[in-house]
Scaffold this motif. Structure first.
Motif, PDB file in Angstrom:
ATOM      1  N   TRP A  49       0.838  -1.196   0.000  1.00 14.86           N
ATOM      2  CA  TRP A  49       0.000   0.000   0.000  1.00 14.86           C
ATOM      3  C   TRP A  49       0.875   1.249   0.000  1.00 14.86           C
ATOM      4  O   TRP A  49       0.621   2.198  -0.752  1.00 14.86           O
ATOM      5  CB  TRP A  49      -0.936  -0.010   1.217  1.00 14.86           C
ATOM      6  CG  TRP A  49      -1.822   1.190   1.251  1.00 14.86           C
ATOM      7  CD1 TRP A  49      -3.019   1.345   0.622  1.00 14.86           C
ATOM      8  CD2 TRP A  49      -1.570   2.422   1.930  1.00 14.86           C
ATOM      9  NE1 TRP A  49      -3.535   2.596   0.872  1.00 14.86           N
ATOM     10  CE2 TRP A  49      -2.656   3.277   1.678  1.00 14.86           C
ATOM     11  CE3 TRP A  49      -0.524   2.880   2.728  1.00 14.86           C
ATOM     12  CZ2 TRP A  49      -2.727   4.570   2.191  1.00 14.86           C
ATOM     13  CZ3 TRP A  49      -0.599   4.163   3.232  1.00 14.86           C
ATOM     14  CH2 TRP A  49      -1.688   4.994   2.965  1.00 14.86           C
ATOM     15  N   ASN A  58       2.299   1.882  -3.362  1.00 15.31           N
ATOM     16  CA  ASN A  58       1.281   2.430  -4.267  1.00 15.31           C
ATOM     17  C   ASN A  58       1.121   3.934  -4.066  1.00 15.31           C
ATOM     18  O   ASN A  58       0.832   4.668  -5.006  1.00 15.31           O
ATOM     19  CB  ASN A  58      -0.069   1.748  -4.057  1.00 15.31           C
ATOM     20  CG  ASN A  58      -0.042   0.303  -4.450  1.00 15.31           C
ATOM     21  OD1 ASN A  58       0.816  -0.137  -5.193  1.00 15.31           O
ATOM     22  ND2 ASN A  58      -0.977  -0.467  -3.929  1.00 15.31           N
ATOM     23  N   GLN A  59       1.309   4.398  -2.854  1.00 13.62           N
ATOM     24  CA  GLN A  59       1.197   5.823  -2.544  1.00 13.62           C
ATOM     25  C   GLN A  59       2.469   6.592  -2.901  1.00 13.62           C
ATOM     26  O   GLN A  59       2.473   7.814  -2.924  1.00 13.62           O
ATOM     27  CB  GLN A  59       0.883   6.017  -1.060  1.00 13.62           C
ATOM     28  CG  GLN A  59      -0.414   5.376  -0.614  1.00 13.62           C
ATOM     29  CD  GLN A  59      -1.598   5.835  -1.439  1.00 13.62           C
ATOM     30  OE1 GLN A  59      -1.828   7.023  -1.606  1.00 13.62           O
ATOM     31  NE2 GLN A  59      -2.341   4.891  -1.983  1.00 13.62           N
ATOM     32  N   HIS A 118       3.864   7.182  -5.617  1.00 14.55           N
ATOM     33  CA  HIS A 118       3.767   7.989  -6.835  1.00 14.55           C
ATOM     34  C   HIS A 118       3.357   9.435  -6.539  1.00 14.55           C
ATOM     35  O   HIS A 118       3.622  10.321  -7.330  1.00 14.55           O
ATOM     36  CB  HIS A 118       2.768   7.370  -7.818  1.00 14.55           C
ATOM     37  CG  HIS A 118       3.123   5.972  -8.191  1.00 14.55           C
ATOM     38  ND1 HIS A 118       4.216   5.658  -8.965  1.00 14.55           N
ATOM     39  CD2 HIS A 118       2.537   4.792  -7.878  1.00 14.55           C
ATOM     40  CE1 HIS A 118       4.281   4.352  -9.128  1.00 14.55           C
ATOM     41  NE2 HIS A 118       3.283   3.803  -8.472  1.00 14.55           N
ATOM     42  N   GLY A 134       2.855  -5.279  -8.640  1.00 11.50           N
ATOM     43  CA  GLY A 134       2.328  -3.923  -8.533  1.00 11.50           C
ATOM     44  C   GLY A 134       2.358  -3.145  -9.827  1.00 11.50           C
ATOM     45  O   GLY A 134       2.123  -1.939  -9.831  1.00 11.50           O
ATOM     46  N   LYS A 135       2.596  -3.817 -10.930  1.00  8.59           N
ATOM     47  CA  LYS A 135       2.779  -3.128 -12.216  1.00  8.59           C
ATOM     48  C   LYS A 135       1.562  -2.303 -12.642  1.00  8.59           C
ATOM     49  O   LYS A 135       1.700  -1.299 -13.327  1.00  8.59           O
ATOM     50  CB  LYS A 135       3.153  -4.109 -13.315  1.00  8.59           C
ATOM     51  CG  LYS A 135       2.035  -5.014 -13.760  1.00  8.59           C
ATOM     52  CD  LYS A 135       2.460  -5.906 -14.885  1.00  8.59           C
ATOM     53  CE  LYS A 135       1.241  -6.651 -15.419  1.00  8.59           C
ATOM     54  NZ  LYS A 135       1.561  -7.350 -16.641  1.00  8.59           N
ATOM     55  N   HIS A 136       0.378  -2.695 -12.231  1.00 16.03           N
ATOM     56  CA  HIS A 136      -0.829  -1.976 -12.638  1.00 16.03           C
ATOM     57  C   HIS A 136      -0.955  -0.608 -11.964  1.00 16.03           C
ATOM     58  O   HIS A 136      -1.806   0.181 -12.334  1.00 16.03           O
ATOM     59  CB  HIS A 136      -2.077  -2.833 -12.388  1.00 16.03           C
ATOM     60  CG  HIS A 136      -2.233  -3.292 -10.983  1.00 16.03           C
ATOM     61  ND1 HIS A 136      -1.532  -4.351 -10.465  1.00 16.03           N
ATOM     62  CD2 HIS A 136      -2.993  -2.815  -9.978  1.00 16.03           C
ATOM     63  CE1 HIS A 136      -1.861  -4.512  -9.197  1.00 16.03           C
ATOM     64  NE2 HIS A 136      -2.741  -3.602  -8.886  1.00 16.03           N
ATOM     65  N   HIS A 137      -0.072  -0.299 -11.014  1.00 15.27           N
ATOM     66  CA  HIS A 137      -0.102   1.000 -10.338  1.00 15.27           C
ATOM     67  C   HIS A 137       0.828   2.013 -11.007  1.00 15.27           C
ATOM     68  O   HIS A 137       1.000   3.113 -10.491  1.00 15.27           O
ATOM     69  CB  HIS A 137       0.290   0.845  -8.870  1.00 15.27           C
ATOM     70  CG  HIS A 137      -0.702   0.072  -8.076  1.00 15.27           C
ATOM     71  ND1 HIS A 137      -1.915   0.603  -7.685  1.00 15.27           N
ATOM     72  CD2 HIS A 137      -0.689  -1.204  -7.633  1.00 15.27           C
ATOM     73  CE1 HIS A 137      -2.595  -0.313  -7.019  1.00 15.27           C
ATOM     74  NE2 HIS A 137      -1.873  -1.418  -6.975  1.00 15.27           N
TER      75      HIS A 137
END
Length: 95
Positions: A27, A30-31, A33, A53-56
């Motif tokens: 998580w 993901n943040q 970015h 996590g590539k989709h993020h």
């Protein structure tokens, strides 16, 4: 972590003293970015070396492209020679 190396969500969680918190590390990545200072979240993969996590990253191939720029090879969304390029924070960041 150094360029050209990768680590896992679980390895980071273990280093932080909470080995059961790999999802929380995910998580946080993901943040990453949204941070002004760049966080090398593209270097964090799951325990098998998969780019989970590539989709993020905005584009399905961006994470792989970022790793390729650092000399890390990926095949079918998995790091090639994962054990060889794995960076363990408990060793690399001794306190």
């Amino acid at each position: 972590m150094p360029k050209g190396r990768v680590t896992t969500y679980g390895a980071i969680a273990k280093y932080l003293g909470s080995p059961q918190s790999s999802r929380l590390v995910g998580w946080a990545m993901n943040q990453a970015h949204s941070q002004k200072k760049k966080v090398p979240a593209h270097r964090v993969v799951n325990r098998t070396g998969m780019l989970s996590g590539k989709h993020h990253f905005g584009h399905p191939k961006l994470m792989e492209q970022m790793l390729a720029k650092e000399g890390i090879k990926v095949k079918k969304d998995v790091i090639v020679n994962f054990k060889k390029v794995f960076w363990d924070p408990t060793v690399g960041l001794k306190l």
